[in-house]
Design an enzyme around this catalytic site. Structure first.
Site, PDB file in Angstrom:
ATOM      1  N   HIS A 295     -22.450   7.419 -32.666  1.00  0.00           N
ATOM      2  CA  HIS A 295     -21.798   6.847 -32.328  1.00  0.00           C
ATOM      3  C   HIS A 295     -21.651   5.192 -32.725  1.00  0.00           C
ATOM      4  CE1 HIS A 295     -19.314   4.481 -29.867  1.00  0.00           C
ATOM      5  NE2 HIS A 295     -20.143   3.685 -28.463  1.00  0.00           N
TER       6      HIS A 295
ATOM      7  N   HIS B  75     -26.242  -1.317 -30.509  1.00  0.00           N
ATOM      8  CA  HIS B  75     -25.334  -2.095 -29.658  1.00  0.00           C
ATOM      9  C   HIS B  75     -26.075  -1.257 -28.306  1.00  0.00           C
ATOM     10  CE1 HIS B  75     -21.954   1.114 -30.115  1.00  0.00           C
ATOM     11  NE2 HIS B  75     -22.053   1.327 -28.281  1.00  0.00           N
TER      12      HIS B  75
ATOM     13  N   GLU C 117     -29.117  -1.174 -23.636  1.00  0.00           N
ATOM     14  CA  GLU C 117     -27.966  -0.714 -21.456  1.00  0.00           C
ATOM     15  C   GLU C 117     -29.171   0.571 -22.118  1.00  0.00           C
ATOM     16  OE1 GLU C 117     -26.067  -2.076 -20.444  1.00  0.00           O
ATOM     17  OE2 GLU C 117     -24.749  -0.765 -19.038  1.00  0.00           O
ATOM     18  N   ASP C 118     -29.353   1.034 -23.132  1.00  0.00           N
ATOM     19  CA  ASP C 118     -29.380   3.017 -22.664  1.00  0.00           C
ATOM     20  C   ASP C 118     -30.970   3.405 -22.985  1.00  0.00           C
ATOM     21  OD1 ASP C 118     -27.146   3.098 -22.293  1.00  0.00           O
ATOM     22  OD2 ASP C 118     -25.736   3.745 -23.775  1.00  0.00           O
TER      23      ASP C 118
ATOM     24  N   ASP D 258     -16.070  -0.600 -30.864  1.00  0.00           N
ATOM     25  CA  ASP D 258     -16.313   0.588 -29.781  1.00  0.00           C
ATOM     26  C   ASP D 258     -15.947   0.831 -28.572  1.00  0.00           C
ATOM     27  OD1 ASP D 258     -19.080   2.026 -28.591  1.00  0.00           O
ATOM     28  OD2 ASP D 258     -18.670   0.425 -26.146  1.00  0.00           O
TER      29      ASP D 258
ATOM     30  N   ASP E  40      15.935   2.588 -35.633  1.00  0.00           N
ATOM     31  CA  ASP E  40      17.156   2.982 -36.389  1.00  0.00           C
ATOM     32  C   ASP E  40      17.246   1.519 -36.826  1.00  0.00           C
ATOM     33  OD1 ASP E  40      17.420   5.593 -36.438  1.00  0.00           O
ATOM     34  OD2 ASP E  40      19.015   5.417 -35.646  1.00  0.00           O
TER      35      ASP E  40
HETATM   36 MN    MN Z   1     -21.213   2.366 -27.652  1.00  0.00          MN
END
Ligand code: MN
Length: 748
Positions: free
Chosen positions: A69, A93, A97-98, A160, A280
């Protein structure tokens, strides 16, 4: 089910992939090679190796290793030719956070620029959007923009989001819909403001497909059919334009243009048009190599087909708010079909595609200087737009919002219900409370910021959630005026305190006067009966005003009482009585040592909760249990001193200003008092004494340390105690500490 025979079926996956494989397979290196040097690509690769290790074992919902990712996000940004630091930050990134890796470690390995970007993205990720009201969406967009210091944080966040939208399929349906709606409400409009069209168009179509799958399918089918019908006409017109440009010696690319599905949908919806009315229209784009060529190309097409009057727009001379530049015109085409034409240079095309990100297209070194130059150029670009906006009088929408990033003067915070409040920068929890409601402000006692208890004075930060704790009967504290920044909070607190002080002054004045009247065996009723003439004489408008004057110390109760006695004596044709015994009356207002008798049996009772009109002297810090005296001070009401305070002697000249006071018996307040502790200089002595105080649940308001020599120091503590008994227990407790030589209470 049978267990497969490993010999018959050689394992296809379990061989662990080498760290580099996913990097190479992502296609990122090829895109980077278009514009970065080898050493820069090597640094990006280091970020990849670090990120892959950090996310090791984590998988996306699709089952792929998580690192795919961030790699895909980095590739989107590489497509915009963002610089190496930005690509590194994109790969990292989600690390803060993770994974357990802190910002400091990223800074140590990859430098502050990368670490700040990653940190910025993490902070944005923590801000959750929950409300679905439109004005809230607008505030949320502002909050996102206001939160970032560096606009690249937003650009990374948008990339992201784009990759998450592309891979939404693995999510459960209700989550998919929520994310799609958020994309349409928040992220696509931000991309639009930043002029990042390619990205916006994809976000919108992906969001539309998920949020309205049926409408999307119907519309997609209609477009496909219509496209087939017009294919030939489009090709013929395109060819005609291209030929004519070539004849005139202009190097140009001519493209047929189609609106994307979401914009067709929005146009149909907002302007109530039919599909064919929106679709159109034959639209073309001509891309040439210079500004000059744009105007020449315009001449060429106006010569080829007749222009529709009033439809020409020169966005080259006056760019749109998000930096977009082009010439727009509408022509009468063959079969009198209207033809829309956009003409722009390659540079303008780039800006139209990637907007603000175009500013990283200029290849710059990676020095701080170059970086700050880029930032400066963006700022100038935006300021330039601001000027243009002023002159052109267009909608200020885009700048209103980007401005926040440039001139950060507002903060956006959440209420517990997920509403967003806009406050001026520096606003505190108290400002927030008053912004919510005057009553909330007036009764607030504490605040929770991001679910943690925090001082009411803490300045709020973007994205925080703020909860105000109120208590019935609580009231504004005058010290709040030292830190509130909003006009509403300031005015409301001031006004409240003014009214409060008046109420308190009236109550105190009435008590003082009652006490003085008793010396003449008079009551308040006697006073009320003659209020008209007394008020005229004292030049006050009402009895309350008179009481207030007395309570504030601007007028002395004994003098008012004597005047009433004189008045009554006059009515009855007798001489005014001397107060019951002058000595006795005086004794009420005079401490024993001034020559009065013992204090009167009914002195004024002090509770400690009288408010602003009864204050406790800072020189001697009286606490319940201490013999005390009150001193009337003009404008301030009564100041309470201990009888042993040395400042009391200063007031000898004004015995009439003394008020006999005593402590109420049931006092629940804490009172500040100063103690002085002599200690042996030793490591940790302050901590030990402070801990002993805290053990007794006593608050320390202040500490002053003074070193006398290498061996001894004194520590002065200001602590809050209930009374003398409480203080004595505390002092005994401290005296028991080995390092403590002596302890005493400090007196004025
Ligand atoms: Mn992410």
């Amino acid at each position: 089910m049978s267990i497969p025979d490993p010999a018959a079926h050689p394992p296809s996956l379990p061989v662990p992939l080498r760290a580099g494989d996913l990097f190479a397979r992502s296609g990122l290196p090829e895109v980077l090679a278009e514009y970065l040097g080898e050493d820069e690509i090597a640094r990006v690769r280091q970020a990849y190796e670090f990120g892959a290790e950090a996310h090791k074992g984590q998988r996306r919902l699709s089952g792929e290793p998580y690192i795919t990712h961030p790699l895909a996000v980095a590739k989107i940004l590489a497509g915009m030719h963002m610089n190496a630091e930005c690509i590194q930050a994109a790969i990292l990134h989600d690390v803060i956070e993770d994974t357990p890796i802190p910002k400091e470690e990223i800074a140590a390995r990859f430098g502050h620029e990368v670490a700040d970007l990653v940190d910025g993205v993490s902070k944005l990720t923590q801000i959750r959007f929950e409300s679905h009201m439109e004005e809230q969406a607008e505030n949320f967009r502002k909050m996102l923009l206001a939160t970032v210091q560096d606009i690249r944080v937003i650009i990374i966040k948008l990339a992201d989001r784009l990759h998450n939208m592309r891979t939404l399929g693995s999510m459960p349906p209700h989550k998919r819909r929520r994310i799609a709606r958020e994309t349409l409400e928040i992220y696509a409009p931000i991309a639009n403001r930043l002029g990042m069209n390619t990205l916006r168009v994809e976000l919108e179509d992906l969001g539309f497909a998920v949020s309205h799958p049926m409408r999307y399918r119907v519309l997609a089918a209609a477009v496909k059919k219509a496209r087939g019908n017009r294919k030939e006409v489009v090709a013929r017109i395109r060819e005609a334009i291209a030929q004519r440009l070539e004849q005139e010696g202009l190097q140009a690319r001519v493209q047929g243009r189609e609106k994307h599905l979401y914009s067709i949908y929005e146009k149909m919806r907002s302007k109530r048009l039919s599909f064919s009315e929106v679709f159109d229209v034959y639209a073309f784009r001509i891309i040439v190599d210079s500004v000059d060529a744009c105007y020449r190309a315009l001449g060429v097409v106006h010569n080829l087909y007749k222009p529709v009057p009033g439809k020409f727009k020169d966005y080259i001379a006056i760019p749109k708010a998000n930096g977009y530049q082009s010439l727009h015109t509408v022509l009468f085409g063959p079969y009198s079909l209207p033809i829309e034409v956009q003409i722009r240079s390659e540079d303008m095309e780039k800006v139209a595609e990637v907007g603000v990100a175009a500013h990283w297209l200029y290849k710059l070194g990676d020095s701080d200087y170059a970086h700050s130059k880029t930032q400066k150029r963006i700022r100038e670009w935006m300021r330039g737009l601001l000027e243009l906006q002023k002159n052109a009088g267009n909608s200020l929408d885009f700048l209103e919002n980007v401005k926040i990033d440039l001139f950060p003067d507002e903060v956006y915070v959440f209420t517990p219900k997920g509403q967003i409040m806009e406050l001026p920068r520096g606003a505190t929890a108290v400002d927030f409370a008053y912004a919510v409601h005057t009553d909330v402000g007036n009764t607030c006692v504490a605040a929770k910021i991001d679910r943690q208890l925090a001082p009411l004075s803490s300045p709020l930060q973007n994205g925080q959630s703020v909860e105000i704790i109120t208590a019935p009967g609580a009231r504004p504290n005058p010290s709040w005026l030292n830190f509130v920044v909003t006009a509403k909070a300031r005015a409301t607190i001031r006004n409240y305190l003014k009214n409060l002080k008046r109420e308190e002054s009236i109550a105190l004045g009435q008590r003082l006067l009652e006490q003085a009247l008793r010396g003449y065996a008079l009551t308040l009723a006697d006073l009320e009966a003659r209020s008209a003439s007394l008020l005229a004489e004292f030049n006050t408008r009402s009895l309350d005003d008179l009481f207030e004057d007395i309570g504030l110390g601007n007028r002395l109760a004994p003098l008012v009482a004597r005047r009433l006695e004189e008045l009554i004596a006059g009515e009855r044709g007798r001489h005014p009585r001397r107060p019951r015994a002058i000595r006795e009356v005086f004794s009420r207002y005079m401490p024993a040592w001034l020559g009065g008798s013992r204090p009167s049996p009914r002195p004024l009772a002090i509770k400690g909760t009288e408010g602003m009109v009864v204050t406790f002297a800072k020189c001697c810090h009286p606490i319940p249990g201490d013999p005390i005296q009150g001193f009337v001070s003009a404008g301030r009401g009564i100041v309470i001193h201990t009888e042993s305070c040395k400042n009391i002697k200063e007031f000898r000249k004004h015995p009439e200003k003394w008020v006999s006071v005593q402590w109420e018996s049931d006092i629940e307040e804490d009172f500040p008092v100063e103690i002085r502790v002599y200690v042996v200089n030793q490591r940790g002595v302050l901590a030990t004494v402070a801990a002993a105080i805290s053990e007794m649940d006593i608050n320390i308001d202040n500490v002053v340390i003074e070193e006398h020599d290498s061996k001894y120091s004194t520590i002065d503590f200001t602590v809050a105690v209930r009374d003398r008994v409480h203080l004595a227990r505390l002092m005994r407790h401290i005296r028991n500490i080995d390092m403590v030589v002596r302890i005493s209470r400090k007196k004025g």
